[in-house]
Design a protein around this motif. Structure first.
Motif, short mmCIF file in Angstrom:
data_model
loop_
_atom_site.label_atom_id
_atom_site.label_comp_id
_atom_site.label_asym_id
_atom_site.label_seq_id
_atom_site.Cartn_x
_atom_site.Cartn_y
_atom_site.Cartn_z
N GLU A 26 0.84 -1.19 0.00
CA GLU A 26 0.00 0.00 0.00
C GLU A 26 0.88 1.24 0.00
OE1 GLU A 26 -3.64 0.76 2.87
OE2 GLU A 26 -1.80 1.49 3.81
N GLY A 27 0.37 2.33 -0.53
CA GLY A 27 1.17 3.55 -0.46
C GLY A 27 0.63 4.68 -1.30
N ILE A 52 -2.99 -3.17 -10.18
CA ILE A 52 -2.88 -1.83 -9.60
C ILE A 52 -4.29 -1.43 -9.16
CG2 ILE A 52 -2.18 0.56 -9.97
CD1 ILE A 52 0.12 -1.45 -10.28
N VAL A 53 -4.44 -1.16 -7.87
CA VAL A 53 -5.74 -0.85 -7.30
C VAL A 53 -5.67 0.52 -6.66
CG1 VAL A 53 -7.52 -1.63 -5.68
CG2 VAL A 53 -6.08 -3.31 -6.86
N ILE A 54 -6.77 1.27 -6.71
CA ILE A 54 -6.77 2.60 -6.10
C ILE A 54 -7.94 2.75 -5.12
CG2 ILE A 54 -5.67 3.61 -8.13
CD1 ILE A 54 -8.38 4.94 -8.79
N PHE A 59 -0.56 -3.85 -5.87
CA PHE A 59 -0.24 -2.51 -5.38
C PHE A 59 -1.54 -1.74 -5.17
CE2 PHE A 59 3.41 -4.05 -7.63
CZ PHE A 59 4.50 -3.57 -6.91
N SER A 60 -1.65 -1.12 -4.01
CA SER A 60 -2.84 -0.35 -3.67
C SER A 60 -2.43 1.09 -3.36
CB SER A 60 -3.54 -0.96 -2.46
OG SER A 60 -4.67 -0.20 -2.09
N PHE A 61 -2.90 2.02 -4.18
CA PHE A 61 -2.52 3.43 -4.03
C PHE A 61 -3.70 4.25 -3.52
CE2 PHE A 61 0.45 1.94 -7.36
CZ PHE A 61 1.65 2.25 -6.71
N GLY A 99 -6.71 2.93 -16.09
CA GLY A 99 -6.43 1.54 -16.41
C GLY A 99 -6.26 0.67 -15.18
N ALA A 100 -6.50 1.21 -13.99
CA ALA A 100 -6.35 0.44 -12.75
C ALA A 100 -7.25 -0.80 -12.80
CB ALA A 100 -6.69 1.31 -11.55
N HIS A 101 -6.79 -1.84 -12.09
CA HIS A 101 -7.50 -3.12 -12.12
C HIS A 101 -8.61 -3.20 -11.09
CE1 HIS A 101 -3.41 -3.83 -13.76
NE2 HIS A 101 -4.05 -4.60 -14.61
#
Length: 446
Positions: free
Chosen positions: A153-154, A214-216, A175-177, A241-243
């Motif tokens: 996360e970040g 890539i997740v937001i 990855f989680s933003f 384009g995040a998943h």
């Protein structure tokens, strides 16, 4: 069974607009049950016993807390320490010591972990080498399922290509933003450091690697947010384009920087409950329109790569082993919150002590509580998932929720309406409260 059917705090209000007015406000970010505090003098022995027993087979997760941030966001209640290379280096050594110590324990080695989560704080404030080393240590010392989800996360801020590539080399596969908003004015008011267009560009760049989901996170209800710029945020999620995406509502908490800034007239009031309900409805409709796959009441994926395993398990049924200052978890019926104070944490780790600031014994109905939490997170509760006869016993409450536009009961399932999904945490907490109160009363009567 006393179902408190005359209590609108339990049943919700009978209103033409339950999405916006069924309750005054959300009770909290997560539902939970009651746990019994363990006396401080017994904490170490309770945890020793918990980790010495392999326990039952079931979902397990690992949570690693990185308690550093360059800047405290105005809405954040998790800020602990400003990022400092010296302090991070000292902490990192203690974290590795705790990792190796707990990794060798019987409970840890008994069954594989399905998900690992590096949370914070801001884990991406670690150096590239530190991120890679932690990932490699997790894979080397912990039993993991072949498809174990390992999330970092970040923030986009200062997360360069070297850090991203080092994370991949270390085995990070998700990855989680915390984007919160792409609108620069909204971001600045929340103390987010990058302009929205820069965030979008970096997300698209990381997606282009095609190496990991890539997740937001998007947060609704922030100061300066309107339905218009919230609609733009949703569109830019697709453009990124995040998943996958989480849509979270801002929960008003006391003593946060945002509250003080509003009181001082430096920020406008954040959205009220009714506006947040409108934003939630807009988000749900948007995701349906664009055929995003729904994983929970507030999480969607754009394809099959995003699974959100940690979030679905840790919020609900899994045992979670905590590592790091400020980490929380539960092992073999003992839940803990580790020291937030860095000195206390490091001292405990260096003397082979559990760094638990407090510990609790899980309630006798913990499994039932977890079942309810998991179901309401998905938006549907089945009669077969509850102890025999319980679904029927609480049916009058379900009927009250149905009357108030929050749920529908059919064929042994309680399904949440759009309004019920918005109030899902409140409804879960209410059901847990009613059942627990009746079980406690029955125990006392016996």
């Amino acid at each position: 069974m006393n179902l408190e059917l005359n209590n609108p705090d339990i049943t919700g209000k009978h209103t033409p607009d339950p999405l916006r007015f069924a309750f005054d406000k959300k009770k909290g970010p997560h539902a939970g049950g009651m746990a019994k505090p363990i006396p401080p003098q017994q904490t170490q022995s309770a945890l020793e016993n918990a980790f010495s027993d392999s326990g039952e087979k079931g979902p397990r997760c690992l949570y690693i807390h990185i308690p550093f941030c360059r800047v405290r966001c105005t809405y954040c209640n998790f800020f602990q320490y400003a990022s400092s290379k010296k302090l991070i280096a000292e902490y990192f050594e203690a974290l590795k010591t705790e990792l190796l110590w707990k990794a060798a324990m019987p409970w840890t080695q008994a069954y594989p972990f399905q998900a690992v989560y590096f949370g914070g704080g801001t884990p991406t404030d670690l150096s590239a080498d530190q991120i890679k080393e932690l990932g490699e240590m997790i894979r080397a010392y912990f039993p993991l399922t072949p498809d174990c989800e390992i999330t970092l996360e970040g923030r986009i801020n200062r997360f360069d290509d070297r850090k991203f590539e080092s994370a991949l080399e270390g085995g990070i596969n998700r990855f989680s933003f915390g984007v919160q908003s792409f609108d620069t004015k909204v971001r600045r008011a929340a103390k987010r450091l990058n302009d929205g267009d820069e965030v979008l560009e970096r997300l698209q760049h990381f997606v282009s690697y095609d190496s990991a989901p890539i997740v937001i996170d998007l947060l609704y209800g922030l100061p300066h947010q309107t339905l218009d710029n919230w609609a733009t945020d949703l569109e830019l999620y697709l453009e990124s384009g995040a998943h996958g995406v989480d849509l979270y509502q801002l929960i008003e908490m006391q003593n946060l920087p945002m509250g003080r800034l509003v009181e001082q007239g430096k920020l406008p009031e954040p959205a009220n409950t009714q506006m947040k309900a409108s934003m939630y409805q807009m988000g749900v409709d948007f995701m349906a329109k664009h055929h995003q796959r729904r994983l929970s009441v507030n999480h969607w994926s754009s394809d099959n790569r995003e699974r959100s395993i940690y979030n679905s398990l840790a919020k609900t049924s899994a045992q979670v082993m905590p590592l790091g200052a400020g980490a929380g978890g539960n092992v073999n019926g003992v839940s803990t919150m580790q020291f937030r104070d860095m000195e206390k944490y490091i001292e405990a780790v260096n003397t082979n002590q559990f760094a638990a600031g407090m510990a609790f014994q899980s309630a006798s109905n913990a499994a039932l509580v977890n079942t309810i939490k998991a179901a309401f997170d998905r938006g549907v509760l089945s009669a077969s998932s509850l102890p025999q006869g319980l679904f029927e016993s609480v049916m009058p409450l379900f009927e009250a929720w149905t009357k108030n536009g929050l749920a529908i009961v059919s064929n042994g399932y309680l399904s949440l309406t759009l309004a019920g999904q918005f109030w899902s945490v409140t409804l879960a907490q209410n059901l847990i409260q009613v059942i627990s109160n009746n079980q406690n009363n029955a125990t006392k009567a016996a």
